[in-house]
Design an enzyme around this catalytic site. Structure first.
Site, PDB file in Angstrom:
ATOM      1  CE  LYS A  11       4.830  -2.093   3.440  1.00 39.26           C
ATOM      2  NZ  LYS A  11       4.002  -1.139   2.661  1.00 39.26           N
ATOM      3  CD  GLU A 128      -2.085  -4.679  10.539  1.00 40.82           C
ATOM      4  OE1 GLU A 128      -2.759  -3.895   9.850  1.00 40.82           O
ATOM      5  OE2 GLU A 128      -0.977  -4.363  11.020  1.00 40.82           O
TER       6      GLU A 128
HETATM    7  P1  CMP Z   1       1.101   0.149   4.334  1.00 40.19           P
HETATM    8  O1  CMP Z   1       1.316   0.974   5.553  1.00 40.19           O
HETATM    9  O2  CMP Z   1       1.738  -1.191   4.287  1.00 40.19           O
HETATM   10  O3  CMP Z   1      -0.480  -0.041   4.123  1.00 40.19           O
HETATM   11  C1  CMP Z   1      -1.087  -0.096   2.852  1.00 40.19           C
HETATM   12  C2  CMP Z   1      -0.115   0.057   1.747  1.00 40.19           C
HETATM   13  O4  CMP Z   1      -0.660   0.327   0.492  1.00 40.19           O
HETATM   14  C3  CMP Z   1       0.756   1.250   2.031  1.00 40.19           C
HETATM   15  O5  CMP Z   1       1.624   0.971   3.096  1.00 40.19           O
HETATM   16  C4  CMP Z   1       1.410   1.509   0.694  1.00 40.19           C
HETATM   17  O6  CMP Z   1       2.612   0.770   0.534  1.00 40.19           O
HETATM   18  C5  CMP Z   1       0.359   0.977  -0.257  1.00 40.19           C
HETATM   19  N1  CMP Z   1      -0.206   2.077  -1.013  1.00 40.19           N
HETATM   20  C6  CMP Z   1      -0.955   3.088  -0.534  1.00 40.19           C
HETATM   21  N2  CMP Z   1      -1.277   3.925  -1.532  1.00 40.19           N
HETATM   22  C7  CMP Z   1      -0.711   3.437  -2.654  1.00 40.19           C
HETATM   23  C8  CMP Z   1      -0.685   3.865  -4.013  1.00 40.19           C
HETATM   24  N3  CMP Z   1      -1.325   4.977  -4.405  1.00 40.19           N
HETATM   25  N4  CMP Z   1      -0.002   3.110  -4.892  1.00 40.19           N
HETATM   26  C9  CMP Z   1       0.626   1.974  -4.474  1.00 40.19           C
HETATM   27  N5  CMP Z   1       0.630   1.532  -3.217  1.00 40.19           N
HETATM   28  C10 CMP Z   1      -0.020   2.255  -2.312  1.00 40.19           C
END
Ligand code: CMP
Length: 143
Positions: A11, A128
């Site tokens: 990221k 994805e």
């Molecule tokens: P990822 O595995 O990329 O998939 C979804 C993403 O949403 C997750 O990682 C987090 O980075 C993000 N995410 C999940 N919960 C929250 C939260 N409460 N606040 C901000 N970002 C979140």
């Protein structure tokens, strides 16, 4: 049958911290083969498309702002039991809850800025992967 593929994104926080090499090394040392890799920058709109399933979540705006805030490095990875093993390698979404020795425990600052994405199912890994890579960009054979 498990597809043995998973999609990760290093990221924007990973790129900004200058640790894409270090994180990639951990991924390869854990036995994952890189089948495709690029550096790209998502727009808020393309980040929204990738995270479509989270559109109704309260953090969607924050998530798409962050994911479009700088370059990122998507990779298609191959390993037996790829989805589950990769999620074990990166640790819990919230680094505060991630186990010792995981990538997020080592490098992530918060739930939102958590260094890496990992697919949550074989089906989503393929969806994805197609978001970032054409068939021609995926290596077919052992390298
Ligand atoms: P990822 O595995 O990329 O998939 C979804 C993403 O949403 C997750 O990682 C987090 O980075 C993000 N995410 C999940 N919960 C929250 C939260 N409460 N606040 C901000 N970002 C979140």
């Amino acid at each position: 049958m498990a597809s043995n593929l998973t999609l990760t994104i290093l990221k924007p926080d990973c790129v900004r911290k200058g640790i894409t090499g270090e994180v990639t090394k951990r991924i390869q040392e854990a036995g994952f083969k890189i089948k495709a890799m690029k550096m790209t920058r998502l727009t808020k709109q393309t980040a929204g498309g990738f995270y479509e399933v989270h559109r109704e979540r309260p953090f969607f705006g924050e998530l798409t702002d962050f994911m479009s805030s700088g370059p990122c490095v998507p990779m298609l990875l191959e390993k037996e039991n790829a989805v589950a093993d990769f999620r074990k390698l990166i640790g819990a979404t919230d680094p505060a809850e991630a186990e010792e020795g995981t990538i997020r425990k080592a490098f992530a600052d918060s739930k939102g800025e958590n260094i890496v994405h990992g697919s949550d199912s074989d089906e989503n890994a393929l969806i994805e992967a197609s978001y970032f890579f054409s068939q021609a960009e995926i290596v077919a054979n052992e390298v």
